[in-house]
Scaffold this motif. Structure first.
Motif, mmCIF file in Angstrom:
data_model
loop_
_atom_site.group_PDB
_atom_site.id
_atom_site.type_symbol
_atom_site.label_atom_id
_atom_site.label_comp_id
_atom_site.label_asym_id
_atom_site.label_seq_id
_atom_site.Cartn_x
_atom_site.Cartn_y
_atom_site.Cartn_z
ATOM 1 N N LEU A 22 0.760 -1.239 0.177
ATOM 2 C CA LEU A 22 -0.017 -0.023 -0.060
ATOM 3 C C LEU A 22 0.750 1.096 -0.096
ATOM 4 O O LEU A 22 0.212 2.428 0.407
ATOM 5 C CB LEU A 22 -0.856 0.211 1.328
ATOM 6 N N ALA A 24 1.729 3.099 -2.271
ATOM 7 C CA ALA A 24 0.943 4.364 -3.355
ATOM 8 C C ALA A 24 0.067 4.903 -2.518
ATOM 9 O O ALA A 24 -0.302 6.101 -2.877
ATOM 10 C CB ALA A 24 0.423 3.700 -4.311
ATOM 11 N N TYR A 25 -0.416 4.342 -1.411
ATOM 12 C CA TYR A 25 -1.721 5.042 -0.681
ATOM 13 C C TYR A 25 -1.205 5.666 0.695
ATOM 14 O O TYR A 25 -2.057 5.954 1.501
ATOM 15 C CB TYR A 25 -2.652 3.847 -0.567
ATOM 16 N N HIS A 26 0.156 5.712 0.968
ATOM 17 C CA HIS A 26 0.671 6.212 2.181
ATOM 18 C C HIS A 26 0.221 7.592 2.409
ATOM 19 O O HIS A 26 -0.133 7.858 3.668
ATOM 20 C CB HIS A 26 2.060 6.181 2.056
ATOM 21 N N TRP A 28 -2.633 8.951 1.317
ATOM 22 C CA TRP A 28 -3.849 9.301 1.763
ATOM 23 C C TRP A 28 -4.008 8.829 3.184
ATOM 24 O O TRP A 28 -4.808 9.100 3.902
ATOM 25 C CB TRP A 28 -4.869 8.325 0.802
ATOM 26 N N LEU A 29 -3.388 7.548 3.339
ATOM 27 C CA LEU A 29 -3.603 6.922 5.057
ATOM 28 C C LEU A 29 -3.012 8.116 5.908
ATOM 29 O O LEU A 29 -3.630 7.910 7.030
ATOM 30 C CB LEU A 29 -2.754 5.854 5.005
#
Length: 321
Positions: A22, A24-26, A28-29
């Motif tokens: 994940l 690529a979503y760091h 957003w997280l």
């Protein structure tokens, strides 16, 4: 950052990968993580401020709540700033000594929180099953001794873990597939025999989680039996309401911890990102929800917060007609 395959040594630093799969979503997280961290700081600092400034709240359960708030602040601050650094700047590098220090504080503080939850269960047991003896049993001195015992237990049980890990050697990689230096995540990277570290970690987890949950379960068994014997329906509802918030906190605190514990040892088919996300929930949800649950369920705390935040409205409501 990978280590040479044939070289056995203690690495000068580790690299925290974050959440594998994940990456690529760091970014957003990081938004919910940062928001929750702010809520943790505000909520727990509010509890500490309200209890310290309101003499009516200087009672055993509120003292335990302050201990819980202090531990939650320390636990989240031991891990979340580094987690945000990984999410925002890909700054996963951490010195080996700092990694062991972070691991010690996170796990020791979690053990201390478990001890406080057990003390709160015993507090409710005495208050409901022996109400006339409560004030003579749960004095400030006993509360202080229970707090010190929780700190000593967590410190002594966790102290050998970094020492055992320091004796291990690493030959494959120093990349930790996690957002913080979790004990088993660091042990699994080592070469050679790690059975002592694994066995000690398992023993401590069984003693702390298993022992505390057993005592908490017995306390609430006797509480439930005593409540069901009450003749008044209102008294039963009041007793259940008194214990309801504590039961919610216990479920919130132990569920992710048990999942992470069993996944490390038996959940080989659980996706790594699922495991790590739930392991992070253990550092996010209990510290965030504890002050909210207790603030809503405790009338005195709720009124004091309203008095601080909305002084004019509270004054108008309390003015006699």
């Amino acid at each position: 950052m990978a280590l040479a395959n044939q070289t056995h040594f203690w690495p000068p630093m580790f690299l925290l990968q974050g959440i594998p799969g994940l990456e690529a979503y760091h970014m957003w997280l990081s938004v919910p993580v940062c928001t929750i961290y702010v809520v943790i700081i505000v909520g727990n600092c509010t509890i500490l401020l309200v209890v310290s400034t309101e003499p009516a709240l200087h009672q055993p359960m509120c003292y335990f709540l302050c201990m819980l708030a202090g531990i939650d602040l320390a636990t989240s601050s031991s891990a979340l700033p580094k987690v945000l650094c990984i999410f925002w700047f890909q700054g996963g590098e951490i010195q080996a000594s700092a990694c062991l220090t972070q691991m010690f504080f996170i796990h020791a503080l979690c053990m201390m929180e478990s001890a406080v939850l057990l003390a709160m269960a015993l507090d409710r047991y005495v208050a409901i099953c022996f109400p006339f003896r409560y004030s003579s049993v749960f004095r400030s001195s006993l509360v202080a001794k229970m707090g010190v015992a929780g700190v000593v237990r967590g410190t002594l049980l966790m102290a050998p873990c970094p020492l055992l890990i320091r004796r291990l050697s690493y030959c494959r990689t120093n990349v930790i597939h996690h957002t913080y230096c979790e004990h088993m995540a660091v042990v699994k990277l080592a070469c050679g025999d790690t059975s002592i570290s694994r066995a000690y970690g398992l023993s401590v987890a069984l003693v702390v989680i298993g022992g505390d949950l057993l005592c908490i379960g017995l306390s609430y068994f006797f509480i439930l039996r005593a409540v069901l014997r009450l003749s008044s329906h209102e008294a039963r509802l009041k007793a259940f309401g008194t214990c309801g918030s504590h039961i919610c906190v216990i479920l919130i605190s132990y569920s992710p911890a048990l999942f992470s514990f069993f996944t490390h040892r038996f959940g080989h088919h659980v996706a790594p990102h699922i495991h790590i996300l739930l392991a992070n929930l253990y550092l996010l949800f209990p510290p965030m929800l504890n002050p909210i649950v207790y603030g809503v369920r405790t009338k005195e705390i709720r009124e004091q917060v309203a008095r601080v935040l909305l002084p004019s409205r509270v004054t108008v409501k309390s003015r006699p007609r």
